[in-house]
Design a protein around this motif. Structure first.
Motif, mmCIF file in Angstrom:
data_model
loop_
_atom_site.group_PDB
_atom_site.id
_atom_site.type_symbol
_atom_site.label_atom_id
_atom_site.label_comp_id
_atom_site.label_asym_id
_atom_site.label_seq_id
_atom_site.Cartn_x
_atom_site.Cartn_y
_atom_site.Cartn_z
ATOM 1 N N LEU A 175 0.816 -1.218 0.000
ATOM 2 C CA LEU A 175 0.000 0.000 0.000
ATOM 3 C C LEU A 175 0.846 1.263 0.000
ATOM 4 O O LEU A 175 0.345 2.339 -0.339
ATOM 5 N N SER A 176 2.112 1.158 0.358
ATOM 6 C CA SER A 176 2.957 2.352 0.401
ATOM 7 C C SER A 176 3.169 2.953 -0.985
ATOM 8 O O SER A 176 3.560 4.131 -1.098
ATOM 9 N N LYS A 177 2.910 2.189 -2.034
ATOM 10 C CA LYS A 177 3.111 2.685 -3.399
ATOM 11 C C LYS A 177 1.904 3.457 -3.941
ATOM 12 O O LYS A 177 1.952 3.997 -5.046
ATOM 13 N N ILE A 178 0.806 3.500 -3.177
ATOM 14 C CA ILE A 178 -0.404 4.173 -3.649
ATOM 15 C C ILE A 178 -0.206 5.690 -3.626
ATOM 16 O O ILE A 178 0.308 6.255 -2.660
ATOM 17 N N THR A 179 -0.593 6.335 -4.712
ATOM 18 C CA THR A 179 -0.617 7.794 -4.767
ATOM 19 C C THR A 179 -2.066 8.250 -4.929
ATOM 20 O O THR A 179 -2.939 7.461 -5.296
ATOM 21 N N ALA A 180 -2.310 9.504 -4.653
ATOM 22 C CA ALA A 180 -3.673 10.018 -4.698
ATOM 23 C C ALA A 180 -3.695 11.399 -5.327
ATOM 24 O O ALA A 180 -2.721 12.160 -5.224
ATOM 25 N N THR A 181 -4.808 11.707 -5.958
ATOM 26 C CA THR A 181 -5.073 13.067 -6.432
ATOM 27 C C THR A 181 -6.460 13.467 -5.977
ATOM 28 O O THR A 181 -7.444 12.799 -6.306
ATOM 29 N N LEU A 182 -6.531 14.537 -5.202
ATOM 30 C CA LEU A 182 -7.798 15.101 -4.773
ATOM 31 C C LEU A 182 -8.160 16.240 -5.716
ATOM 32 O O LEU A 182 -7.343 17.152 -5.924
ATOM 33 N N ILE A 184 -10.990 19.249 -6.457
ATOM 34 C CA ILE A 184 -12.110 20.051 -5.986
ATOM 35 C C ILE A 184 -12.348 21.109 -7.051
ATOM 36 O O ILE A 184 -11.662 22.129 -7.084
ATOM 37 N N GLY A 185 -13.280 20.836 -7.952
ATOM 38 C CA GLY A 185 -13.446 21.715 -9.099
ATOM 39 C C GLY A 185 -12.181 21.714 -9.933
ATOM 40 O O GLY A 185 -11.692 20.653 -10.342
ATOM 41 N N SER A 186 -11.597 22.880 -10.155
ATOM 42 C CA SER A 186 -10.375 22.979 -10.954
ATOM 43 C C SER A 186 -9.109 22.834 -10.113
ATOM 44 O O SER A 186 -8.006 22.788 -10.649
ATOM 45 N N ARG A 187 -9.266 22.730 -8.795
ATOM 46 C CA ARG A 187 -8.106 22.584 -7.920
ATOM 47 C C ARG A 187 -7.718 21.116 -7.780
ATOM 48 O O ARG A 187 -8.588 20.244 -7.729
ATOM 49 N N THR A 188 -6.433 20.842 -7.693
ATOM 50 C CA THR A 188 -5.966 19.483 -7.443
ATOM 51 C C THR A 188 -4.947 19.510 -6.307
ATOM 52 O O THR A 188 -4.169 20.451 -6.172
ATOM 53 N N VAL A 189 -4.991 18.460 -5.496
ATOM 54 C CA VAL A 189 -4.070 18.323 -4.373
ATOM 55 C C VAL A 189 -3.452 16.935 -4.467
ATOM 56 O O VAL A 189 -4.172 15.933 -4.422
ATOM 57 N N PRO A 190 -2.132 16.844 -4.620
ATOM 58 C CA PRO A 190 -1.504 15.523 -4.718
ATOM 59 C C PRO A 190 -1.315 14.896 -3.348
ATOM 60 O O PRO A 190 -1.299 15.585 -2.321
ATOM 61 N N GLY A 191 -1.149 13.582 -3.346
ATOM 62 C CA GLY A 191 -0.911 12.893 -2.084
ATOM 63 C C GLY A 191 -0.251 11.551 -2.294
ATOM 64 O O GLY A 191 -0.228 11.015 -3.415
ATOM 65 N N SER A 192 0.282 11.006 -1.223
ATOM 66 C CA SER A 192 0.966 9.719 -1.287
ATOM 67 C C SER A 192 0.761 8.958 0.004
ATOM 68 O O SER A 192 0.728 9.541 1.098
ATOM 69 N N ALA A 193 0.658 7.631 -0.122
ATOM 70 C CA ALA A 193 0.511 6.786 1.064
ATOM 71 C C ALA A 193 1.749 6.822 1.943
ATOM 72 O O ALA A 193 1.662 6.518 3.134
ATOM 73 N N THR A 194 2.888 7.205 1.389
ATOM 74 C CA THR A 194 4.096 7.278 2.205
ATOM 75 C C THR A 194 3.993 8.380 3.263
ATOM 76 O O THR A 194 4.747 8.368 4.241
ATOM 77 N N ALA A 195 3.047 9.319 3.078
ATOM 78 C CA ALA A 195 2.840 10.359 4.093
ATOM 79 C C ALA A 195 2.234 9.781 5.364
ATOM 80 O O ALA A 195 2.253 10.437 6.414
#
Length: 256
Positions: A175-182, A184-195
């Motif tokens: 699961l540590s390799k999972i990344t995410a993109t949030l 919200i409309g035109s805004r994007t927030v990156p993320g990672s399971a390593t956090a």
């Protein structure tokens, strides 16, 4: 005297989460240790259950080093999840009754086996997990102006407010390799399971040890929100929230 303070804070915080005004932070000036803070959190849980709600699992906060540093915390913090605060996938999220809501993107663990003991590992968590799901946690402080101290945060159930789970899937091997993109409309927030402590399964392993110190354990069927992959992001009515976690899938919710 401390028992009276715990009971009063629990009552005020529970009421604030159910439509009453936010709690004046001056009330927390005597709340100066984590043992008392967790006692307040436990008392709010008892009030919710007495009112007809049901505990369905846990949430873990402060799973990143910057978040712990902000509160001077040596370890993460834990709160409980209530059935009445879990939104069905596709149901809109209303901001009514919330103060300054933010969204976090999480990996939810659905346990198929109990986990107990001080030596639970990430592999033990993986082996005991029946499914994982992309999830939103909506966090909100019931303290006026937000929590200023770690005991305030813990007493307020670590800011737990609402949760939304997407479709459940079989957990991948790492699961540590999972990344995410949030989005919200035109805004994007990156993320990672390593956090999340380097691996969200490690956060759940920490929770197992934390609960053991209080004489409880993770049970089969428990849902655990393991910590946010993305920075907590403010939301408002009219937003559409979409989180893409790659092979774990997507979760979306409209904010009313």
């Amino acid at each position: 005297m401390k028992e009276d303070l715990i009971a009063e804070l629990a009552q005020r915080l529970w009421q604030a989460g159910n439509g009453a005004a936010a709690v004046d932070s001056a009330m927390a000036d005597r709340l100066d240790d984590l043992e008392s803070a967790y006692a307040v959190e436990s008392a709010t849980r008892a009030l919710a259950v007495a009112a007809g709600d049901r505990v369905i699992g846990y949430k873990i906060g402060l799973t990143s080093a910057p978040a712990r540093d902000a509160f001077g915390a040596a370890e993460p913090a834990a709160g409980h999840l209530l059935a009445g605060r879990l939104l069905e996938d596709g149901r809109p999220l209303t901001t009514a009754g919330l103060f300054e809501a933010k969204v976090e993107v999480e990996i939810a663990f659905v346990l198929g086996e109990a986990l107990s003991g001080p030596y639970v590992t990430a592999q033990d968590v993986h082996d005991a997990t029946a499914a994982v799901a992309p999830a939103f946690e909506i966090v909100d402080s019931r303290w006026r102006g937000g929590a200023r101290t770690l005991p305030m945060l813990v007493a307020d159930n670590t800011n737990a407010a609402r949760a939304v789970l997407g479709s459940r899937v079989v957990p991948p091997a790492d699961l540590s390799k999972i990344t995410a993109t949030l989005s919200i409309g035109s805004r994007t927030v990156p993320g990672s399971a390593t956090a999340v402590m380097g691996d969200p399964a490690k956060a759940v392993a920490w929770l197992a040890g934390h609960l053991l110190r209080g004489g409880t354990r993770l049970e089969a069927g428990d849902i655990v929100l393991s910590g946010t992959l993305c920075a907590p992001t403010a939301i408002s009515a009219g937003d559409r929230l979409v989180a893409d976690l790659g092979e774990l899938g997507r979760v979306a919710v409209d904010v009313d």
